[in-house]
Scaffold this motif. Structure first.
Motif, PDB file in Angstrom:
ATOM      1  N   ASN A  97       2.338  -0.358   5.036  1.00  0.00           N
ATOM      2  CA  ASN A  97       1.563   0.800   5.494  1.00  0.00           C
ATOM      3  C   ASN A  97       1.158   1.704   4.344  1.00  0.00           C
ATOM      4  O   ASN A  97       0.090   2.325   4.373  1.00  0.00           O
ATOM      5  CB  ASN A  97       2.372   1.605   6.510  1.00  0.00           C
ATOM      6  N   ALA A  98       2.012   1.759   3.333  1.00  0.00           N
ATOM      7  CA  ALA A  98       1.731   2.612   2.173  1.00  0.00           C
ATOM      8  C   ALA A  98       0.718   1.982   1.237  1.00  0.00           C
ATOM      9  O   ALA A  98       0.164   2.664   0.373  1.00  0.00           O
ATOM     10  CB  ALA A  98       3.026   2.898   1.419  1.00  0.00           C
ATOM     11  N   GLY A  99       0.491   0.684   1.378  1.00  0.00           N
ATOM     12  CA  GLY A  99      -0.409   0.006   0.451  1.00  0.00           C
ATOM     13  C   GLY A  99       0.294  -0.450  -0.806  1.00  0.00           C
ATOM     14  O   GLY A  99      -0.342  -0.945  -1.737  1.00  0.00           O
ATOM     15  N   SER A 150      -1.546  -7.992   1.617  1.00  0.00           N
ATOM     16  CA  SER A 150      -1.651  -9.423   1.890  1.00  0.00           C
ATOM     17  C   SER A 150      -2.362 -10.138   0.754  1.00  0.00           C
ATOM     18  O   SER A 150      -3.240  -9.565   0.102  1.00  0.00           O
ATOM     19  CB  SER A 150      -2.425  -9.645   3.196  1.00  0.00           C
ATOM     20  N   ASP A 151      -1.977 -11.383   0.515  1.00  0.00           N
ATOM     21  CA  ASP A 151      -2.601 -12.175  -0.533  1.00  0.00           C
ATOM     22  C   ASP A 151      -2.707 -13.618  -0.053  1.00  0.00           C
ATOM     23  O   ASP A 151      -1.730 -14.185   0.425  1.00  0.00           O
ATOM     24  CB  ASP A 151      -1.778 -12.107  -1.827  1.00  0.00           C
ATOM     25  N   SER A 152      -3.883 -14.210  -0.171  1.00  0.00           N
ATOM     26  CA  SER A 152      -4.106 -15.560   0.347  1.00  0.00           C
ATOM     27  C   SER A 152      -3.326 -16.623  -0.416  1.00  0.00           C
ATOM     28  O   SER A 152      -3.033 -17.693   0.117  1.00  0.00           O
ATOM     29  CB  SER A 152      -5.598 -15.900   0.296  1.00  0.00           C
ATOM     30  N   ILE A 177       1.955 -12.206  -0.177  1.00  0.00           N
ATOM     31  CA  ILE A 177       1.936 -10.768  -0.421  1.00  0.00           C
ATOM     32  C   ILE A 177       1.823 -10.514  -1.913  1.00  0.00           C
ATOM     33  O   ILE A 177       2.157 -11.377  -2.732  1.00  0.00           O
ATOM     34  CB  ILE A 177       3.202 -10.067   0.129  1.00  0.00           C
ATOM     35  N   ALA A 178       1.331  -9.325  -2.251  1.00  0.00           N
ATOM     36  CA  ALA A 178       1.181  -8.961  -3.660  1.00  0.00           C
ATOM     37  C   ALA A 178       1.265  -7.443  -3.780  1.00  0.00           C
ATOM     38  O   ALA A 178       1.246  -6.719  -2.777  1.00  0.00           O
ATOM     39  CB  ALA A 178      -0.160  -9.472  -4.200  1.00  0.00           C
ATOM     40  N   LEU A 179       1.352  -6.974  -5.023  1.00  0.00           N
ATOM     41  CA  LEU A 179       1.398  -5.538  -5.276  1.00  0.00           C
ATOM     42  C   LEU A 179       0.024  -4.922  -5.038  1.00  0.00           C
ATOM     43  O   LEU A 179      -1.002  -5.463  -5.470  1.00  0.00           O
ATOM     44  CB  LEU A 179       1.846  -5.283  -6.718  1.00  0.00           C
ATOM     45  N   GLN A 209      -3.384   7.294  -1.135  1.00  0.00           N
ATOM     46  CA  GLN A 209      -2.399   7.037  -0.085  1.00  0.00           C
ATOM     47  C   GLN A 209      -1.144   6.383  -0.652  1.00  0.00           C
ATOM     48  O   GLN A 209      -0.022   6.787  -0.332  1.00  0.00           O
ATOM     49  CB  GLN A 209      -2.991   6.133   0.997  1.00  0.00           C
ATOM     50  N   THR A 210      -1.323   5.395  -1.514  1.00  0.00           N
ATOM     51  CA  THR A 210      -0.180   4.688  -2.088  1.00  0.00           C
ATOM     52  C   THR A 210       0.613   5.591  -3.019  1.00  0.00           C
ATOM     53  O   THR A 210       1.855   5.601  -2.990  1.00  0.00           O
ATOM     54  CB  THR A 210      -0.654   3.440  -2.855  1.00  0.00           C
ATOM     55  N   ALA A 211      -0.103   6.364  -3.839  1.00  0.00           N
ATOM     56  CA  ALA A 211       0.573   7.275  -4.767  1.00  0.00           C
ATOM     57  C   ALA A 211       1.366   8.330  -4.013  1.00  0.00           C
ATOM     58  O   ALA A 211       2.499   8.673  -4.394  1.00  0.00           O
ATOM     59  CB  ALA A 211      -0.460   7.937  -5.680  1.00  0.00           C
ATOM     60  N   LEU A 212       0.791   8.853  -2.932  1.00  0.00           N
ATOM     61  CA  LEU A 212       1.500   9.853  -2.137  1.00  0.00           C
ATOM     62  C   LEU A 212       2.737   9.246  -1.474  1.00  0.00           C
ATOM     63  O   LEU A 212       3.785   9.893  -1.381  1.00  0.00           O
ATOM     64  CB  LEU A 212       0.568  10.432  -1.073  1.00  0.00           C
TER      65      LEU A 212
END
Length: 435
Positions: free
Chosen positions: A153-155, A159-161, A165-167, A174-177
């Motif tokens: 949810n935070a980003g 998802s990664d094909s 999953i990936a960073l 949003q992610t920084a917060l």
């Protein structure tokens, strides 16, 4: 009156107080308030009136939470379950072309079945048959599941094909917060600030305003709109032989999701006895069964215990007052539903991540050098987050436990119910895979 209530809710024995319980109830509500918007959005795709389902969501959650708090006196919150609402809409209504009224009837039948099994003591037997290693693994698995949801949810995780999953982009607001929220809540907890999770969520929500991540979508609905779904279930059609499989899925998944959540939250709150028993178990199981029945009557899918209850427990909640406060918040949300979604995911995600980290502590109770314990526990632990289902994770663990004990020459007659559960889980997995 106040002293009598404190005795009833055992404040002294649990080491809690009104302020702690109030903040814990608020914290639980904040972390699960998304259901007020998400559940109606999902069920509306089944053709159900959005305003009516919004009201039904709030009412069923409030009823379930307050019943759990008053009767069972546990800090466990209930609301229409995620996953089961998706099954209700996408599988039963849209794919199988079952009218939503009939699907609601199936929810009622499963709730009544819960109530009957509780009265007969069968659900209690099932709960007691689960080995303590799996208890601990379920709690840890739910912790990983909650943390994974928060990270996504935070980003922070995307998802990664190729690698699944990936960073994510850590530079996005949003992610920084969200990362700042993890640090903020973690720091508050280091300083042992009561209500650290709630204060962290509020702080990040305020910080998100300049980044335009807080959105107000003011709209309104009339409470009388609930009549569009209340009492509209079709029980006669739900009892049709061809629909028994639907009732079975509602019943089976909710049974083990509830048991898994119950064990995890009770363990985290320190409410499980030394012999692995849970006090007032009958009352707990009665509360969630009654909530499912009530939910079907007002117009929503299966009501179940929420893993987000762990957030309130982490904030210090130990008694039923925590659940009652959460229920009162849902009643308030009935009148302020358009504004419940004001809290951005950047603020709720850190709370989920922190709660997940706190629940991992139960894994120390597992003997990881003993294959009879380690293998079933690991499969339970890893399959809950990877399959996004408490029931699936517990199913893998129970099957593995039965297999390694039987094939390893460790068969015990007193574990007959667990072996039966393993067969039922296996049948379910075969059925689901073939469906």
């Amino acid at each position: 009156m106040r002293a009598a209530l404190e005795r009833y809710f055992e404040f002294s024995r649990l080491g809690t107080n009104w302020r702690t319980e109030f903040f814990a109830g608020l914290t639980t509500f904040v972390t699960m308030a998304y259901i007020v918007l998400v559940n109606p959005a999902i069920l509306a795709q089944a053709g159900m009136p959005l305003p009516a389902v919004t009201a039904a969501t709030c009412l069923s959650a409030a009823f379930g939470c307050m019943l759990m708090g008053v009767i069972a006196r546990y800090p466990i919150a209930l609301a229409p379950g995620m996953g089961l609402n998706a099954y209700f809409t996408y599988t039963v209504v849209l794919r199988m072309h079952v009218p939503w009224q009939t699907a609601l009837g199936a929810v009622l039948v499963s709730g009544v079945a819960f109530l009957m099994l509780t009265a007969l003591g069968i659900r209690q037997l099932i709960l007691r048959s689960i080995p303590k290693e799996l208890y601990a693994a379920v709690a840890g698995g739910i912790g990983l599941f909650i943390a994974l949801i928060g990270l996504h949810n935070a980003g922070i995780i995307v998802s990664d094909s190729t690698t699944l999953i990936a960073l994510g982009d850590l530079r996005s607001p949003q992610t920084a917060l969200a990362l700042a929220g993890v640090i903020l809540i973690g720091t508050l907890q280091v300083w042992k600030v009561r209500g650290a999770l709630l204060f962290g969520v509020i702080g990040i929500t305020l910080a998100a305003v300049p980044f335009h991540l807080v959105h107000w979508h003011a709209s309104s609905y009339r409470l009388t709109d609930i009549t569009l779904t209340a009492g509209k279930l079709d029980l006669r059609s739900a009892l049709h032989v061809g629909l028994l499989e639907i009732v079975f899925v509602f019943f089976f998944v909710d049974l083990f999701d509830n048991l898994g959540t119950l064990v995890a939250v009770a363990k985290k709150a320190g409410l499980v006895e030394a012999d692995n028993s849970i006090p007032r178990l009958n009352s707990i199981l009665f509360a969630d069964a009654a909530a499912t029945i009530a939910g079907s009557l007002v117009g929503t899918s299966t009501v179940t215990s929420y893993v987000e209850s762990s957030a309130g427990v982490s904030a210090g909640g130990r008694s039923g007052v925590t659940a009652i406060v959460t229920g009162l918040c849902f009643i308030a949300a009935l009148f302020a539903a358009p504004f419940v979604g004001i809290v951005p995911t950047a603020a709720t995600a850190p709370a989920l991540i922190i709660v997940g980290s706190l629940m991992i502590s139960t894994l120390s109770e597992i003997s990881w050098t003993e294959p009879l314990s380690a293998i079933p526990a690991f499969l339970t632990l890893i399959m809950i987050p990877l399959s996004a289902s408490i029931a699936n994770g517990l199913g893998f663990g129970v099957i593995a436990y039965a297999c390694v004990h039987i094939l390893g020459g460790k068969f015990r007659r007193q574990d007959w119910l667990l072996y039966l559960l393993a067969v039922l889980f296996l049948a379910r997995f075969v059925y689901v895979s073939a469906a």
